[in-house]
Scaffold this motif. Sequence first.
Motif, PDB file in Angstrom:
ATOM      1  N   VAL A  70       0.827  -1.206   0.000  1.00 59.83           N
ATOM      2  CA  VAL A  70       0.000   0.000   0.000  1.00 59.83           C
ATOM      3  C   VAL A  70       0.866   1.262   0.000  1.00 59.83           C
ATOM      4  O   VAL A  70       0.570   2.237  -0.712  1.00 59.83           O
ATOM      5  CB  VAL A  70      -0.956  -0.006   1.207  1.00 59.83           C
ATOM      6  CG1 VAL A  70      -1.567   1.374   1.427  1.00 59.83           C
ATOM      7  CG2 VAL A  70      -2.050  -1.033   1.007  1.00 59.83           C
ATOM      8  N   ILE A 109       2.138   1.798  -3.469  1.00 61.27           N
ATOM      9  CA  ILE A 109       1.071   2.288  -4.348  1.00 61.27           C
ATOM     10  C   ILE A 109       0.802   3.767  -4.096  1.00 61.27           C
ATOM     11  O   ILE A 109       0.607   4.549  -5.030  1.00 61.27           O
ATOM     12  CB  ILE A 109      -0.193   1.432  -4.145  1.00 61.27           C
ATOM     13  CG1 ILE A 109       0.047   0.023  -4.678  1.00 61.27           C
ATOM     14  CG2 ILE A 109      -1.407   2.077  -4.822  1.00 61.27           C
ATOM     15  CD1 ILE A 109      -1.018  -0.976  -4.298  1.00 61.27           C
ATOM     16  N   LYS A 110       0.792   4.175  -2.843  1.00 60.22           N
ATOM     17  CA  LYS A 110       0.606   5.596  -2.523  1.00 60.22           C
ATOM     18  C   LYS A 110       1.730   6.444  -3.100  1.00 60.22           C
ATOM     19  O   LYS A 110       1.495   7.543  -3.635  1.00 60.22           O
ATOM     20  CB  LYS A 110       0.536   5.781  -1.008  1.00 60.22           C
ATOM     21  CG  LYS A 110      -0.738   5.293  -0.355  1.00 60.22           C
ATOM     22  CD  LYS A 110      -0.695   5.564   1.149  1.00 60.22           C
ATOM     23  CE  LYS A 110      -1.979   5.164   1.843  1.00 60.22           C
ATOM     24  NZ  LYS A 110      -1.925   5.403   3.307  1.00 60.22           N
ATOM     25  N   LYS A 160      -4.550   5.061  -5.744  1.00 58.97           N
ATOM     26  CA  LYS A 160      -5.660   5.395  -4.860  1.00 58.97           C
ATOM     27  C   LYS A 160      -5.943   4.231  -3.915  1.00 58.97           C
ATOM     28  O   LYS A 160      -6.235   3.117  -4.356  1.00 58.97           O
ATOM     29  CB  LYS A 160      -6.908   5.720  -5.670  1.00 58.97           C
ATOM     30  CG  LYS A 160      -8.119   6.116  -4.832  1.00 58.97           C
ATOM     31  CD  LYS A 160      -9.293   6.459  -5.729  1.00 58.97           C
ATOM     32  CE  LYS A 160     -10.517   6.854  -4.905  1.00 58.97           C
ATOM     33  NZ  LYS A 160     -11.672   7.166  -5.790  1.00 58.97           N
ATOM     34  N   VAL A 161      -5.862   4.478  -2.622  1.00 55.45           N
ATOM     35  CA  VAL A 161      -6.166   3.460  -1.610  1.00 55.45           C
ATOM     36  C   VAL A 161      -7.553   3.752  -1.056  1.00 55.45           C
ATOM     37  O   VAL A 161      -7.813   4.835  -0.525  1.00 55.45           O
ATOM     38  CB  VAL A 161      -5.119   3.476  -0.471  1.00 55.45           C
ATOM     39  CG1 VAL A 161      -5.495   2.460   0.610  1.00 55.45           C
ATOM     40  CG2 VAL A 161      -3.734   3.191  -1.024  1.00 55.45           C
ATOM     41  N   THR A 162      -8.458   2.797  -1.184  1.00 56.55           N
ATOM     42  CA  THR A 162      -9.833   3.011  -0.734  1.00 56.55           C
ATOM     43  C   THR A 162     -10.128   2.313   0.587  1.00 56.55           C
ATOM     44  O   THR A 162     -11.153   2.574   1.208  1.00 56.55           O
ATOM     45  CB  THR A 162     -10.831   2.508  -1.796  1.00 56.55           C
ATOM     46  OG1 THR A 162     -10.610   1.109  -2.033  1.00 56.55           O
ATOM     47  CG2 THR A 162     -10.649   3.270  -3.098  1.00 56.55           C
ATOM     48  N   ILE A 217      -7.475  -1.108  -3.199  1.00 49.52           N
ATOM     49  CA  ILE A 217      -6.949  -0.015  -4.007  1.00 49.52           C
ATOM     50  C   ILE A 217      -7.743   0.055  -5.301  1.00 49.52           C
ATOM     51  O   ILE A 217      -8.535  -0.847  -5.606  1.00 49.52           O
ATOM     52  CB  ILE A 217      -5.453  -0.223  -4.338  1.00 49.52           C
ATOM     53  CG1 ILE A 217      -5.272  -1.460  -5.243  1.00 49.52           C
ATOM     54  CG2 ILE A 217      -4.623  -0.342  -3.075  1.00 49.52           C
ATOM     55  CD1 ILE A 217      -3.935  -1.547  -5.901  1.00 49.52           C
ATOM     56  N   LYS A 257     -11.273  -2.125  -8.901  1.00 47.14           N
ATOM     57  CA  LYS A 257     -10.837  -2.352  -7.527  1.00 47.14           C
ATOM     58  C   LYS A 257     -10.006  -3.637  -7.425  1.00 47.14           C
ATOM     59  O   LYS A 257     -10.305  -4.642  -8.066  1.00 47.14           O
ATOM     60  CB  LYS A 257     -12.038  -2.448  -6.595  1.00 47.14           C
ATOM     61  CG  LYS A 257     -12.771  -1.127  -6.401  1.00 47.14           C
ATOM     62  CD  LYS A 257     -13.932  -1.291  -5.438  1.00 47.14           C
ATOM     63  CE  LYS A 257     -14.550   0.065  -5.077  1.00 47.14           C
ATOM     64  NZ  LYS A 257     -15.083   0.766  -6.248  1.00 47.14           N
TER      65      LYS A 257
END
Length: 358
Positions: free
Chosen positions: A180, A183-184, A189-191, A207, A214
């Motif tokens: 995560v 990815i950030k 986008k982390v949901t 994500i 998703k």
Amino acid sequence: MVRIIPMASSIRPSLSSFRLYGGSRLCPSLSSYNPSRRLSLIGSAIPQSHLFGLKASKLFRGESCTGVVAAGNAAQASTTATPENILEWVKNDKRRMLHVVYRVGDIDRTIKFYTECLGMKLLRKRDIPEERYTNAFLGYGPEDSHFVIELTYNYGVDKYDIGTGFGHFGIAVEDVAKTVELIKAKGGKVTREPGPVKGGSSVIAFIEDPDGYKFELLERGPTPEPLCQVMLRVGDLDRSIQFYDKAFGMELLRTRDNPEYKYTIAMLGYGPEDKNAVLELTYNYGVTEYDKGNAYAQIAIGTDDVYKTAEAIKLSGGKLTREPGPLPGINTKITACLDPDGWKTVFVDNVDFLKELE
């Protein structure tokens, strides 16, 4: 090997002479076949002028070609098989989930995200300018042994409707928190932040890729199949479980009911979850229909006999959208169907699939 159409995609890289036009299949002329192309079985390309405004039911409705496409198919089907034999054969057929096909608005952007953030490898990429689409296959291992992603980009189409029926893809990682953070750092986008799943101890995160698909990140030890799930929503879970058991020969691996959150899930596949890609079906209490949009296309599954597979699908109440048989100009044999909720699957002959990878 099977192509969903561009909107343009393929299960095998090239049957570009076949197109799902607004969901219907147009019969190609033999003169239009280019033998130098690889097989793009069921592509995801749709003429741009007809792309938007299509209802999901039309987009995924298929009608079989007659004439040259169907010629000879009946002669190749078994005449001695009984319904009982066919359904028993399904359980022993050598089946494997080959790839999942969907459409994206910028294929290079998506490839960059999947390789840099999710650790996938670009296995191959193919541009078909005369058909105005590009395909890319990505995954965590070769296509002959791993479940992979097939992306389709249709020239000039930069956005699709994912709808409410498609849920997510699942990826097993050894450290969800580290994934995560990466990815950030890449602007992803982390949901749903890393943490234990509700009602359990498994660590997960959610994500979104650049197109809004998703991905659920699941913390697991080393696995031979990191791309491990495709989640779809269905309107009657018991009906779906019965269909996938009888028609597809999938094993019901487990179910989990969550009355507090009003949903039930079922995991089905051809082997244990920690070693194989599985189908996760979700039933939300009281919801019987979903909008499928025009982004997600289909899953491809390998089989030893597309003719017997088609018979089993019919016996199980499925709807064939492509009668079994070889593709015109190519010997690869396929058949395609819809499940009770309208989700599409293409079955591809195992031997032919391996030949197409050569």
